[in-house]
Design a protein around this motif. Structure first.
Motif, PDB file in Angstrom:
ATOM      1  N   ALA A  88       0.833  -1.197   0.000  1.00 35.55           N
ATOM      2  CA  ALA A  88       0.000   0.000   0.000  1.00 35.55           C
ATOM      3  C   ALA A  88       0.872   1.254   0.000  1.00 35.55           C
ATOM      4  N   GLU A  89       0.238   2.409  -0.142  1.00 36.33           N
ATOM      5  CA  GLU A  89       0.958   3.683  -0.193  1.00 36.33           C
ATOM      6  C   GLU A  89       1.810   3.875   1.056  1.00 36.33           C
ATOM      7  N   ARG A  90       3.056   4.329   0.842  1.00 36.74           N
ATOM      8  CA  ARG A  90       3.955   4.529   1.980  1.00 36.74           C
ATOM      9  C   ARG A  90       4.096   6.003   2.329  1.00 36.74           C
ATOM     10  N   ASP A  91       3.221   6.850   1.808  1.00 38.08           N
ATOM     11  CA  ASP A  91       3.284   8.253   2.191  1.00 38.08           C
ATOM     12  C   ASP A  91       2.637   8.434   3.561  1.00 38.08           C
ATOM     13  N   PHE A  92       2.721   9.641   4.106  1.00 36.95           N
ATOM     14  CA  PHE A  92       2.251   9.889   5.464  1.00 36.95           C
ATOM     15  C   PHE A  92       0.773   9.528   5.625  1.00 36.95           C
ATOM     16  N   ALA A  93      -0.057  10.036   4.746  1.00 37.41           N
ATOM     17  CA  ALA A  93      -1.493   9.772   4.861  1.00 37.41           C
ATOM     18  C   ALA A  93      -1.798   8.284   4.727  1.00 37.41           C
ATOM     19  N   GLY A  94      -1.104   7.619   3.816  1.00 41.62           N
ATOM     20  CA  GLY A  94      -1.343   6.193   3.619  1.00 41.62           C
ATOM     21  C   GLY A  94      -0.946   5.372   4.833  1.00 41.62           C
ATOM     22  N   LEU A  95       0.189   5.732   5.418  1.00 41.42           N
ATOM     23  CA  LEU A  95       0.655   4.987   6.595  1.00 41.42           C
ATOM     24  C   LEU A  95      -0.248   5.226   7.807  1.00 41.42           C
ATOM     25  N   ILE A  96      -0.710   6.467   7.976  1.00 43.90           N
ATOM     26  CA  ILE A  96      -1.625   6.762   9.081  1.00 43.90           C
ATOM     27  C   ILE A  96      -2.888   5.908   8.939  1.00 43.90           C
ATOM     28  N   ALA A  97      -3.403   5.809   7.726  1.00 46.78           N
ATOM     29  CA  ALA A  97      -4.608   5.016   7.484  1.00 46.78           C
ATOM     30  C   ALA A  97      -4.360   3.538   7.791  1.00 46.78           C
ATOM     31  N   GLN A  98      -3.147   3.072   7.442  1.00 45.55           N
ATOM     32  CA  GLN A  98      -2.831   1.655   7.657  1.00 45.55           C
ATOM     33  C   GLN A  98      -2.653   1.293   9.130  1.00 45.55           C
ATOM     34  N   LEU A  99      -2.484   2.291   9.978  1.00 44.02           N
ATOM     35  CA  LEU A  99      -2.411   1.996  11.418  1.00 44.02           C
ATOM     36  C   LEU A  99      -3.709   1.377  11.923  1.00 44.02           C
ATOM     37  N   ASP A 100      -4.798   1.603  11.192  1.00 49.89           N
ATOM     38  CA  ASP A 100      -6.092   1.047  11.600  1.00 49.89           C
ATOM     39  C   ASP A 100      -6.486  -0.160  10.756  1.00 49.89           C
ATOM     40  N   ASP A 101      -5.542  -0.698   9.979  1.00 46.04           N
ATOM     41  CA  ASP A 101      -5.849  -1.856   9.139  1.00 46.04           C
ATOM     42  C   ASP A 101      -6.182  -3.076  10.015  1.00 46.04           C
ATOM     43  N   ALA A 102      -7.020  -3.944   9.487  1.00 42.41           N
ATOM     44  CA  ALA A 102      -7.407  -5.142  10.251  1.00 42.41           C
ATOM     45  C   ALA A 102      -6.258  -6.132  10.390  1.00 42.41           C
ATOM     46  N   ASP A 103      -5.292  -6.077   9.471  1.00 40.95           N
ATOM     47  CA  ASP A 103      -4.167  -7.017   9.472  1.00 40.95           C
ATOM     48  C   ASP A 103      -3.039  -6.495  10.375  1.00 40.95           C
ATOM     49  N   PRO A 104      -2.679  -7.221  11.438  1.00 41.37           N
ATOM     50  CA  PRO A 104      -1.604  -6.759  12.313  1.00 41.37           C
ATOM     51  C   PRO A 104      -0.283  -6.531  11.574  1.00 41.37           C
ATOM     52  N   ALA A 105       0.009  -7.342  10.556  1.00 38.51           N
ATOM     53  CA  ALA A 105       1.258  -7.172   9.820  1.00 38.51           C
ATOM     54  C   ALA A 105       1.291  -5.813   9.122  1.00 38.51           C
ATOM     55  N   THR A 106       0.175  -5.410   8.551  1.00 38.17           N
ATOM     56  CA  THR A 106       0.103  -4.096   7.909  1.00 38.17           C
ATOM     57  C   THR A 106       0.281  -2.989   8.940  1.00 38.17           C
ATOM     58  N   ARG A 107      -0.327  -3.157  10.115  1.00 39.80           N
ATOM     59  CA  ARG A 107      -0.178  -2.142  11.167  1.00 39.80           C
ATOM     60  C   ARG A 107       1.273  -2.081  11.647  1.00 39.80           C
ATOM     61  N   ARG A 108       1.926  -3.240  11.737  1.00 42.07           N
ATOM     62  CA  ARG A 108       3.337  -3.251  12.165  1.00 42.07           C
ATOM     63  C   ARG A 108       4.203  -2.452  11.202  1.00 42.07           C
ATOM     64  N   TRP A 109       4.040  -2.722   9.901  1.00 40.37           N
ATOM     65  CA  TRP A 109       4.864  -2.016   8.920  1.00 40.37           C
ATOM     66  C   TRP A 109       4.557  -0.524   8.918  1.00 40.37           C
ATOM     67  N   ALA A 110       3.284  -0.187   9.065  1.00 40.13           N
ATOM     68  CA  ALA A 110       2.911   1.232   9.095  1.00 40.13           C
ATOM     69  C   ALA A 110       3.576   1.923  10.287  1.00 40.13           C
ATOM     70  N   ALA A 111       3.520   1.261  11.463  1.00 43.66           N
ATOM     71  CA  ALA A 111       4.130   1.842  12.660  1.00 43.66           C
ATOM     72  C   ALA A 111       5.631   2.013  12.461  1.00 43.66           C
ATOM     73  N   ARG A 112       6.271   1.038  11.841  1.00 43.59           N
ATOM     74  CA  ARG A 112       7.715   1.143  11.627  1.00 43.59           C
ATOM     75  C   ARG A 112       8.064   2.233  10.626  1.00 43.59           C
ATOM     76  N   ASP A 113       7.343   2.293   9.516  1.00 42.66           N
ATOM     77  CA  ASP A 113       7.679   3.250   8.471  1.00 42.66           C
ATOM     78  C   ASP A 113       7.337   4.682   8.868  1.00 42.66           C
ATOM     79  N   LEU A 114       6.450   4.853   9.846  1.00 46.00           N
ATOM     80  CA  LEU A 114       6.097   6.201  10.290  1.00 46.00           C
ATOM     81  C   LEU A 114       7.193   6.855  11.131  1.00 46.00           C
ATOM     82  N   LEU A 115       8.207   6.106  11.531  1.00 47.99           N
ATOM     83  CA  LEU A 115       9.237   6.703  12.378  1.00 47.99           C
ATOM     84  C   LEU A 115      10.021   7.799  11.669  1.00 47.99           C
TER      85      LEU A 115
END
Length: 207
Positions: A19-46
């Motif tokens: 999925a999109e790795r920009d700021f808005a995309g990663l913020i949205a992925q923090l609420d994804d149903a898949d924990p793996a997607t949330r993990r990557w979003a949390a990591r890439d947001l650093l």
């Protein structure tokens, strides 16, 4: 940092990051149903300083421990006031695991945590004061001994003082001697305080 487990990292694949790795995309992925997607979003947001509020908000409702580990790692890397405030709130959790996660994260932020340490050590809740002392255990900061001496000189709760004395036995210097002796006089009927102060004095060479 010890928050990211190798097994968790290895279990995630590139497919989790399509999925999109920009700021808005990663913020949205923090609420994804898949924990793996949330993990990557949390990591890439650093790499986005503006992400701390969203990470703290996600931390409050995240029930997957592996995702929390990634969120805490990103918060400690970002390390601003919002991140520290979020960790302090986490410190007040009723869940012992969550409290320990907050303690470990705060240990990694000595300069950011130092300005609020006085407030934590005088918090109305004795459990918070004990956890603040636990944060000091590995907080590499030049004022650690001063904070501990202030605790044993002024705190009225024996368990808080006992925790501080235990740590003074490891990090204290002869500067703590007078305060340790005063503490022993304040609690003459408490065998543990006598034992802990005697041990601390012995370790710092002032027995």
């Amino acid at each position: 940092m010890a928050f990211i487990k190798k097994s968790t990292d290895a279990a995630s694949t590139g497919a989790d990051r399509v999925a999109e790795r920009d700021f808005a995309g990663l913020i949205a992925q923090l609420d994804d149903a898949d924990p793996a997607t949330r993990r990557w979003a949390a990591r890439d947001l650093l790499v986005f300083p503006a992400a701390t509020a969203a990470l703290v908000a996600r931390l409050k409702r995240e029930d997957d421990r592996s995702v929390r580990e990634f969120i805490l790692t990103s918060l400690t890397r970002l390390g601003d006031e919002i991140a520290v405030a979020g960790l302090v709130e986490w410190l007040r959790s009723e869940d012992a695991v969550m409290r320990n996660e907050a303690i470990e994260a705060m240990k990694a932020l000595p300069d950011e945590v130092a300005p609020i340490m006085g407030g934590l050590l005088s918090d109305p809740d004795p459990d918070v004061r004990i956890m603040a002392v636990n944060v000091l255990e590995s907080l590499r900061h030049p004022h650690v001994e001063d904070w501990l001496i202030d605790v044993i000189d002024n705190d009225s709760v024996i368990n808080v003082c006992g925790t501080a004395v235990d740590l003074l036995g490891e990090v204290g210097s002869p500067a703590a001697r007078a305060s340790l002796l005063r503490l022993r006089e304040r609690f003459p009927a408490e065998p543990y305080i006598r034992f802990a102060t005697d041990l601390a004095l012995k370790r710092i060479g002032e027995a």
